[in-house]
Motif scaffolding. Structure first.
Motif, PDB file in Angstrom:
ATOM      1  N   LYS A 113     -77.123  17.290 -24.491  1.00  0.00           N
ATOM      2  CA  LYS A 113     -75.689  17.254 -24.801  1.00  0.00           C
ATOM      3  C   LYS A 113     -75.299  18.443 -25.683  1.00  0.00           C
ATOM      4  CE  LYS A 113     -72.266  14.207 -26.930  1.00  0.00           C
ATOM      5  NZ  LYS A 113     -72.061  12.908 -27.591  1.00  0.00           N
ATOM      6  N   VAL A 114     -76.099  18.721 -26.695  1.00  0.00           N
ATOM      7  CA  VAL A 114     -75.835  19.854 -27.589  1.00  0.00           C
ATOM      8  C   VAL A 114     -75.902  21.164 -26.807  1.00  0.00           C
ATOM      9  CG1 VAL A 114     -76.771  21.171 -29.544  1.00  0.00           C
ATOM     10  CG2 VAL A 114     -76.549  18.687 -29.703  1.00  0.00           C
ATOM     11  N   MET A 115     -76.889  21.278 -25.917  1.00  0.00           N
ATOM     12  CA  MET A 115     -77.041  22.506 -25.130  1.00  0.00           C
ATOM     13  C   MET A 115     -75.859  22.708 -24.184  1.00  0.00           C
ATOM     14  SD  MET A 115     -81.115  22.356 -24.341  1.00  0.00           S
ATOM     15  CE  MET A 115     -81.316  24.044 -23.791  1.00  0.00           C
ATOM     16  N   LYS A 116     -75.424  21.645 -23.530  1.00  0.00           N
ATOM     17  CA  LYS A 116     -74.295  21.763 -22.601  1.00  0.00           C
ATOM     18  C   LYS A 116     -72.998  22.062 -23.343  1.00  0.00           C
ATOM     19  CE  LYS A 116     -76.101  19.274 -18.684  1.00  0.00           C
ATOM     20  NZ  LYS A 116     -75.922  18.232 -17.692  1.00  0.00           N
ATOM     21  N   ARG A 117     -72.834  21.472 -24.511  1.00  0.00           N
ATOM     22  CA  ARG A 117     -71.627  21.722 -25.306  1.00  0.00           C
ATOM     23  C   ARG A 117     -71.561  23.191 -25.741  1.00  0.00           C
ATOM     24  NH1 ARG A 117     -71.815  18.765 -30.360  1.00  0.00           N
ATOM     25  NH2 ARG A 117     -72.466  17.091 -29.009  1.00  0.00           N
ATOM     26  N   ALA A 118     -72.706  23.779 -26.039  1.00  0.00           N
ATOM     27  CA  ALA A 118     -72.738  25.180 -26.474  1.00  0.00           C
ATOM     28  C   ALA A 118     -72.370  26.121 -25.330  1.00  0.00           C
ATOM     29  CB  ALA A 118     -74.116  25.534 -27.013  1.00  0.00           C
ATOM     30  N   ALA A 119     -72.696  25.735 -24.101  1.00  0.00           N
ATOM     31  CA  ALA A 119     -72.356  26.513 -22.901  1.00  0.00           C
ATOM     32  C   ALA A 119     -72.855  27.959 -22.968  1.00  0.00           C
ATOM     33  CB  ALA A 119     -70.852  26.469 -22.642  1.00  0.00           C
ATOM     34  N   ARG A 120     -73.997  28.141 -23.605  1.00  0.00           N
ATOM     35  CA  ARG A 120     -74.627  29.462 -23.669  1.00  0.00           C
ATOM     36  C   ARG A 120     -76.113  29.250 -23.911  1.00  0.00           C
ATOM     37  NH1 ARG A 120     -75.798  30.787 -29.048  1.00  0.00           N
ATOM     38  NH2 ARG A 120     -74.748  29.465 -30.562  1.00  0.00           N
ATOM     39  N   ASP A 180     -79.766  24.552 -35.738  1.00  0.00           N
ATOM     40  CA  ASP A 180     -78.504  24.685 -36.463  1.00  0.00           C
ATOM     41  C   ASP A 180     -77.407  23.781 -35.906  1.00  0.00           C
ATOM     42  OD1 ASP A 180     -79.629  26.572 -38.137  1.00  0.00           O
ATOM     43  OD2 ASP A 180     -78.842  28.282 -37.010  1.00  0.00           O
ATOM     44  N   LEU A 181     -77.452  23.513 -34.601  1.00  0.00           N
ATOM     45  CA  LEU A 181     -76.394  22.740 -33.958  1.00  0.00           C
ATOM     46  C   LEU A 181     -76.638  21.231 -33.950  1.00  0.00           C
ATOM     47  CD1 LEU A 181     -75.697  25.063 -30.895  1.00  0.00           C
ATOM     48  CD2 LEU A 181     -74.294  24.787 -32.946  1.00  0.00           C
ATOM     49  N   LEU A 182     -77.860  20.812 -34.227  1.00  0.00           N
ATOM     50  CA  LEU A 182     -78.155  19.377 -34.210  1.00  0.00           C
ATOM     51  C   LEU A 182     -77.515  18.668 -35.393  1.00  0.00           C
ATOM     52  CD1 LEU A 182     -81.879  19.311 -33.100  1.00  0.00           C
ATOM     53  CD2 LEU A 182     -79.918  18.405 -31.850  1.00  0.00           C
ATOM     54  N   ALA A 215     -84.461  32.269 -24.829  1.00  0.00           N
ATOM     55  CA  ALA A 215     -83.555  31.157 -25.100  1.00  0.00           C
ATOM     56  C   ALA A 215     -83.652  30.130 -23.976  1.00  0.00           C
ATOM     57  CB  ALA A 215     -82.125  31.675 -25.229  1.00  0.00           C
ATOM     58  N   PHE A 216     -82.980  29.012 -24.167  1.00  0.00           N
ATOM     59  CA  PHE A 216     -83.010  27.907 -23.214  1.00  0.00           C
ATOM     60  C   PHE A 216     -81.592  27.528 -22.812  1.00  0.00           C
ATOM     61  CE2 PHE A 216     -86.789  27.703 -25.752  1.00  0.00           C
ATOM     62  CZ  PHE A 216     -87.789  27.320 -24.868  1.00  0.00           C
ATOM     63  N   ILE A 217     -81.464  27.017 -21.580  1.00  0.00           N
ATOM     64  CA  ILE A 217     -80.194  26.459 -21.116  1.00  0.00           C
ATOM     65  C   ILE A 217     -80.477  25.113 -20.471  1.00  0.00           C
ATOM     66  CG2 ILE A 217     -79.042  28.678 -20.747  1.00  0.00           C
ATOM     67  CD1 ILE A 217     -79.516  28.205 -17.708  1.00  0.00           C
TER      68      ILE A 217
END
Length: 128
Positions: free
Chosen positions: A14-21, A30-32, A64-66
């Motif tokens: 969810k965090v990864m998809k929200r970042a969209a990058r 940092d985003l968790l 990086a990861f997506i």
């Protein structure tokens, strides 16, 4: 003995998809929203687990990861990466799978990892 901490896979995706990058493991930290923040090994274990399930991909050139965009991965996947804005698109390519099969027969070489990344400019950056 203390149990190793694990991360909720759904939260990480969810965090990864929200970042969209594409995100590095430290970007994810940092985003968790969890407090206290998990240690880097916890993030790397979660990314390894999700990668093995085909739910995230490592973009080698960006380190990086997506999150996976939902392809079933019955075929080879190509990533286009904009060198200006780092936008990554995942493209499933059936023809590439056939080409890899022919190449394997000709060279008698079995690839252990197949990552196809095409670097260039996306339409938005090209038009700018």
């Amino acid at each position: 003995m203390a149990r190793a901490r694990t991360l909720d896979d759904d939260l990480l995706i969810k965090v990864m998809k929200r970042a969209a990058r594409p995100l590095s493991a430290y970007d994810l930290l940092d985003l968790l929203p969890d407090e206290p923040k998990p240690k880097p090994p916890v993030i790397y274990r979660a990314l390894d687990r999700l990668s093995a399930k085909g739910q995230v991909h490592r973009i080698e050139s960006l380190k990086a990861f997506i999150a996976c965009d939902g392809h079933k991965h019955n075929h080879e996947t190509v990533f286009t990466i904009c060198t200006d804005c780092n936008k990554v698109e995942e493209i499933e390519d059936h023809g590439l799978c056939d080409l890899m099969s022919i190449w394997k027969q000709k060279t008698n070489f079995t690839a252990q990892q197949k990552t196809f990344e095409i670097l260039g400019q996306c339409a938005k950056c090209l038009a700018a």
